[in-house]
Scaffold this active site. Structure first.
Site, PDB file in Angstrom:
ATOM      1  N   CYS A 172       0.741  -1.346   0.026  1.00  0.00           N
ATOM      2  CA  CYS A 172      -0.022   0.022   0.048  1.00  0.00           C
ATOM      3  C   CYS A 172       0.754   1.236  -0.211  1.00  0.00           C
ATOM      4  O   CYS A 172       1.999   1.211   0.013  1.00  0.00           O
ATOM      5  CB  CYS A 172      -0.969  -0.046   1.310  1.00  0.00           C
TER       6      CYS A 172
ATOM      7  N   ARG B 166       2.257   2.225  -6.833  1.00  0.00           N
ATOM      8  CA  ARG B 166       2.277   1.448  -5.812  1.00  0.00           C
ATOM      9  C   ARG B 166       1.361   0.196  -6.247  1.00  0.00           C
ATOM     10  O   ARG B 166       1.081  -0.740  -5.429  1.00  0.00           O
ATOM     11  CB  ARG B 166       2.578   1.558  -4.605  1.00  0.00           C
TER      12      ARG B 166
ATOM     13  N   TRP C 271      -3.260  -1.876  -1.387  1.00  0.00           N
ATOM     14  CA  TRP C 271      -3.099  -2.983  -2.265  1.00  0.00           C
ATOM     15  C   TRP C 271      -3.544  -4.099  -1.468  1.00  0.00           C
ATOM     16  O   TRP C 271      -2.936  -4.566  -0.477  1.00  0.00           O
ATOM     17  CB  TRP C 271      -1.879  -3.033  -2.797  1.00  0.00           C
TER      18      TRP C 271
ATOM     19  N   ASN D 258       0.485   0.004   6.286  1.00  0.00           N
ATOM     20  CA  ASN D 258       0.998  -0.615   4.916  1.00  0.00           C
ATOM     21  C   ASN D 258       1.728  -1.995   5.582  1.00  0.00           C
ATOM     22  O   ASN D 258       2.600  -1.731   6.418  1.00  0.00           O
ATOM     23  CB  ASN D 258       2.064   0.067   4.189  1.00  0.00           C
ATOM     24  N   GLY D 259       1.411  -3.098   5.220  1.00  0.00           N
ATOM     25  CA  GLY D 259       2.088  -4.302   5.852  1.00  0.00           C
ATOM     26  C   GLY D 259       0.991  -5.470   6.249  1.00  0.00           C
ATOM     27  O   GLY D 259      -0.091  -5.370   5.649  1.00  0.00           O
TER      28      GLY D 259
ATOM     29  N   GLU E 247      12.096 -20.600 -17.666  1.00  0.00           N
ATOM     30  CA  GLU E 247      11.983 -19.051 -17.412  1.00  0.00           C
ATOM     31  C   GLU E 247      13.070 -18.386 -17.621  1.00  0.00           C
ATOM     32  O   GLU E 247      12.972 -17.155 -17.965  1.00  0.00           O
ATOM     33  CB  GLU E 247      11.696 -19.196 -15.622  1.00  0.00           C
TER      34      GLU E 247
ATOM     35  N   LYS F 229      12.827 -15.096 -20.206  1.00  0.00           N
ATOM     36  CA  LYS F 229      13.500 -13.751 -19.669  1.00  0.00           C
ATOM     37  C   LYS F 229      14.533 -13.142 -21.004  1.00  0.00           C
ATOM     38  O   LYS F 229      14.335 -11.936 -21.250  1.00  0.00           O
ATOM     39  CB  LYS F 229      14.088 -13.687 -18.349  1.00  0.00           C
TER      40      LYS F 229
ATOM     41  N   GLU G  22      12.338 -12.105 -24.224  1.00  0.00           N
ATOM     42  CA  GLU G  22      11.165 -11.053 -24.052  1.00  0.00           C
ATOM     43  C   GLU G  22      12.214  -9.718 -23.658  1.00  0.00           C
ATOM     44  O   GLU G  22      11.734  -8.563 -24.037  1.00  0.00           O
ATOM     45  CB  GLU G  22      10.352 -11.299 -23.238  1.00  0.00           C
TER      46      GLU G  22
ATOM     47  N   HIS H  70      18.539 -35.765 -28.471  1.00  0.00           N
ATOM     48  CA  HIS H  70      17.501 -36.092 -29.274  1.00  0.00           C
ATOM     49  C   HIS H  70      17.142 -35.009 -30.403  1.00  0.00           C
ATOM     50  O   HIS H  70      16.058 -35.199 -30.994  1.00  0.00           O
ATOM     51  CB  HIS H  70      16.372 -36.373 -28.472  1.00  0.00           C
TER      52      HIS H  70
ATOM     53  N   LYS I  26       1.826  -6.181 -20.294  1.00  0.00           N
ATOM     54  CA  LYS I  26       1.804  -6.852 -19.012  1.00  0.00           C
ATOM     55  C   LYS I  26       0.759  -8.047 -18.906  1.00  0.00           C
ATOM     56  O   LYS I  26       1.043  -8.902 -18.292  1.00  0.00           O
ATOM     57  CB  LYS I  26       1.758  -5.690 -18.225  1.00  0.00           C
TER      58      LYS I  26
HETATM   59  C1  AGP Z   1       6.302 -13.174 -18.166  1.00  0.00           C
HETATM   60  O1  AGP Z   1       7.605 -12.460 -18.210  1.00  0.00           O
HETATM   61  C2  AGP Z   1       5.602 -12.417 -19.583  1.00  0.00           C
HETATM   62  N1  AGP Z   1       5.241 -11.143 -19.091  1.00  0.00           N
HETATM   63  C3  AGP Z   1       4.165 -13.372 -19.558  1.00  0.00           C
HETATM   64  O2  AGP Z   1       4.759 -14.432 -19.955  1.00  0.00           O
HETATM   65  C4  AGP Z   1       3.405 -13.577 -18.438  1.00  0.00           C
HETATM   66  O3  AGP Z   1       3.948 -14.459 -17.494  1.00  0.00           O
HETATM   67  C5  AGP Z   1       2.117 -14.382 -18.977  1.00  0.00           C
HETATM   68  O4  AGP Z   1       1.563 -13.366 -19.953  1.00  0.00           O
HETATM   69  C6  AGP Z   1       1.256 -14.594 -17.776  1.00  0.00           C
HETATM   70  O5  AGP Z   1       0.697 -13.544 -17.186  1.00  0.00           O
HETATM   71  P1  AGP Z   1       0.010 -13.528 -15.797  1.00  0.00           P
HETATM   72  O6  AGP Z   1       0.723 -14.355 -14.909  1.00  0.00           O
HETATM   73  O7  AGP Z   1      -0.614 -12.304 -15.390  1.00  0.00           O
HETATM   74  O8  AGP Z   1      -1.282 -14.631 -16.049  1.00  0.00           O
END
Ligand code: AGP
Length: 613
Positions: free
Chosen positions: A2, A27, A77, A103-104, A486, A490, A493, A509, A608
């Site tokens: 928050c 925030r 939040w 906040n906490g 993962e 990273k 993207e 394979h 996002k």
């Molecule tokens: C991950 O870095 C990306 N932004 C993307 O793969 C993301 O994880 C995916 O769109 C899922 O989003 P969510 O966790 O909000 O469902």
């Protein structure tokens, strides 16, 4: 996470608060509120309108009385209680004179609430924070001044807090305190401010001070006085702030990505806080699925996208290992169209940082249509996925702004592994002492992540050495495989370079044909039980000219024979390792992307939250 702000002595108290709340918007908030004190009365306004909360609050304040010189503001939040106005801060005591913002997370709020209710207090919200207003009310009734009332009330609080309190019967005073959650004090001639962090008061205060854990500060127009929880005077450390506003919102980091990578220990701590009842049972935020139903689960299907899918893959290993329940993990966008089998005892877990990814929501809706019970693991309270699920486990990573997900990943793994431990508790597949050991081990991961973060310079040196590379393979075995997926995501993207995550055992394979000089192979080599096999995989690729980067534990003395570069991490339990081993991979992607001049917070073509199929 928050946002809080307070001011005493300002000519325009309300305007200062509302402007500060706008500065705290990044925030994240579900609701917002202010309280003003003066002439023996406390006036409050609150609004719960999602991202429009502050705008809605401004409208609410059109009827605010004038001439109040002391005020508090808060953006919420949510962690406890839905993001409705009734749960918005500030909260009042029974008299209506005392207002608090927090906040906490107050870990022991349940028992405190029971005790206060038994003593006749009337609660108006379901938040953990409101217990503070009533504790302070009692101390004030016992004749303590506001500073002493706050100090003695905090002695019974466990958990994290940054709080601020006003009392209309003690005008021109605000009392603030912190433990873990951030809090700064600012001063200007005749005015004293407090805020969660600098952006809210950057253009108002001329000097800034950090409040440390378990310190209580009394603010008046003339300045402030600080004491510790025992009542002994303390001096606040003055901060040197030469940031512009945008930099301040990023906490002094160059971008949100760097800030959120650095916030991972805090994200883990917050996610794991307050997760055990007094009887030792591991508990969650909204669990409308009974213990008996959980005990009788026959099969679990996790559905997610992107980074959340990788966290779900890690969870599969933990659930099967600890709870002995058969688990499968589906890409959310695939699950819905494969005519999935759902039987009695099928539990579907939707994992999503935003809680708004349409692929994941549609997958869980399909599962529910077919009769499955659904658990949501989400980072946004009251998001669509959370609202529609039968149970919710919230990650508490705080607002994640950068498109590339980092702190949400580690928080998701921690939350899912907590769930696996709860299943193991209910099904008796682990001895209670082993549950306890794993639970403690989870809590220790934050410090291991912090140590891995401290080695950023080593990662930057490797990124510089590999600056020209254009083709990357990320390899891992067991939970090292989703960790590698993962890490590859990273890099893709953030840098727009081609990177592929692969099970190390699959190399021979097919993909081995691609290995030649110039190709970089990064391997997660931290699991002792997989170590020999990973070493031989690396020998294979090194013999074919690849540049090899190994993520290895501090005590690994043989990895250097097959790796050109070694990025060290502290050893941890293999099922916890993804939360630590991902750190150098995040830092590597970040450093490489910065060197390429990429916009690390807003990579091209990406959003996002993907709310279209
Ligand atoms: C991950 O870095 C990306 N932004 C993307 O793969 C993301 O994880 C995916 O769109 C899922 O989003 P969510 O966790 O909000 O469902």
């Amino acid at each position: 996470m928050c946002g809080i702000i307070g001011v005493v002595g300002a000519p325009d108290t309300l305007g200062t608060l509302l402007e500060g709340l706008e500065r705290l918007e990044y925030r994240g908030y579900d609701s917002a509120g202010v309280a003003l004190a003066g002439a023996g009365t406390t006036w409050r306004a609150r609004a719960a309108a999602g991202t429009e909360s502050v705008a809605a609050l401004v409208k609410e304040c059109e009827s605010a009385p004038m001439g109040f010189s002391t005020g508090l503001g808060h953006t919420r939040w949510a962690t406890h209680g839905a993001p409705e106005a009734v749960n918005a801060h500030p909260h009042l005591d029974c008299s209506g004179h005392i207002a608090i913002i927090h906040n906490g997370i107050i870990e022991n709020h349940s028992e405190l609430r029971e005790e206060l209710l038994a003593r006749g207090h009337v609660f108006t919200s379901v938040t953990d924070s409101e217990v503070l207003a009533h504790l302070i009310e009692e101390a004030r009734r016992d004749g303590q001044d506001l500073t002493e009332a706050v100090r003695t009330s905090l002695l019974v609080i466990s958990g994290a807090f940054a709080i601020a309190v006003l009392d209309a019967t003690e005008p021109d005073v605000i009392v603030a305190a912190r433990r873990i959650s951030p809090l700064v004090v600012g001063t200007a001639p005749g005015i004293t401010y407090l805020a969660s962090d600098v952006p809210a008061i950057l253009d108002k205060a001329s000097a800034f001070y950090a409040v440390n854990d378990d310190e209580v500060v009394r603010l008046g127009p003339e300045g402030f006085r600080a004491i510790d929880l025992e009542g002994a005077p303390v001096r606040l450390r003055q901060l040197t702030i030469d940031w512009d506003l945008e930099t301040a919102e990023k906490g002094g980091f160059d971008d949100f990505m760097a800030k959120e990578i650095a916030e991972q220990p805090e994200a883990l701590r917050a996610t794991l806080l307050d997760r055990r009842r007094r009887d030792g049972a591991i508990c969650f935020d909204e669990m409308k699925i009974s213990d008996d139903e959980l005990r009788d689960v026959k099969r679990i299907v996790l559905v997610a996208a992107g980074t959340s899918y990788h966290a779900a893959l890690v969870a599969k290993y933990a659930i099967e290992r600890w709870a002995r329940v058969s688990c499968e993990v589906d890409i959310a966008s695939e699950y819905r169209y494969r005519d999935p089998i759902v039987e009695i005892g099928t539990l579907v877990i939707g994992v999503s940082q935003s809680g708004e990814t349409i692929d994941t929501i549609q997958a869980t809706r399909e599962a529910q249509r077919r009769g499955a019970r659904v658990v949501a693991v989400a980072n946004v309270v009251d998001s669509s996925l959370a609202r529609e699920a039968d149970a919710v486990i919230y990650t508490r990573a705080g607002l994640e702004v950068s498109v590339a997900s980092t702190k949400a990943f580690v928080a998701q793994v921690a939350a899912l592994e907590l769930f696996a431990l709860r299943l193991a508790q209910l099904r008796g597949t682990l001895l209670e002492r082993d549950v306890e050991a794993h639970y403690r081990g989870l809590h220790a991961v934050g410090a291991q992540v912090q140590l891995a973060l401290s080695r950023r310079a080593d990662v930057e040196a490797v990124a510089a050495a590999l600056a020209g590379a254009r083709d990357f393979f990320y390899l891992g075995r067991h939970v090292g495989y989703p960790t590698a997926l993962e890490g590859a995501l990273k890099l893709k993207e953030l840098t727009y370079l081609h990177a592929e995550g692969y099970p190390a055992g699959e190399l021979k394979h097919g993909p081995l044909a691609l290995i030649e000089p110039g190709v970089v192979v990064l391997a997660v080599a931290t699991d002792p039980s997989m170590h020999a096999k990973i070493l031989s995989n690396l020998a294979e690729v090194k013999a074919r000219g690849a540049s090899v980067v190994a993520i290895a534990t501090d005590d690994d003395e043989v990895i250097s024979a097959v790796a050109d570069f070694v990025l060290r991490v502290p050893a941890t339990e293999p099922l916890f390792a993804p939360m630590v081993d991902i750190i150098p991979q995040q830092l590597f992607a970040y450093a490489t992307a910065r060197a390429l001049g990429r916009n690390v917070d807003r990579p091209r073509n990406l959003a996002k939250t993907v709310t279209v199929e």
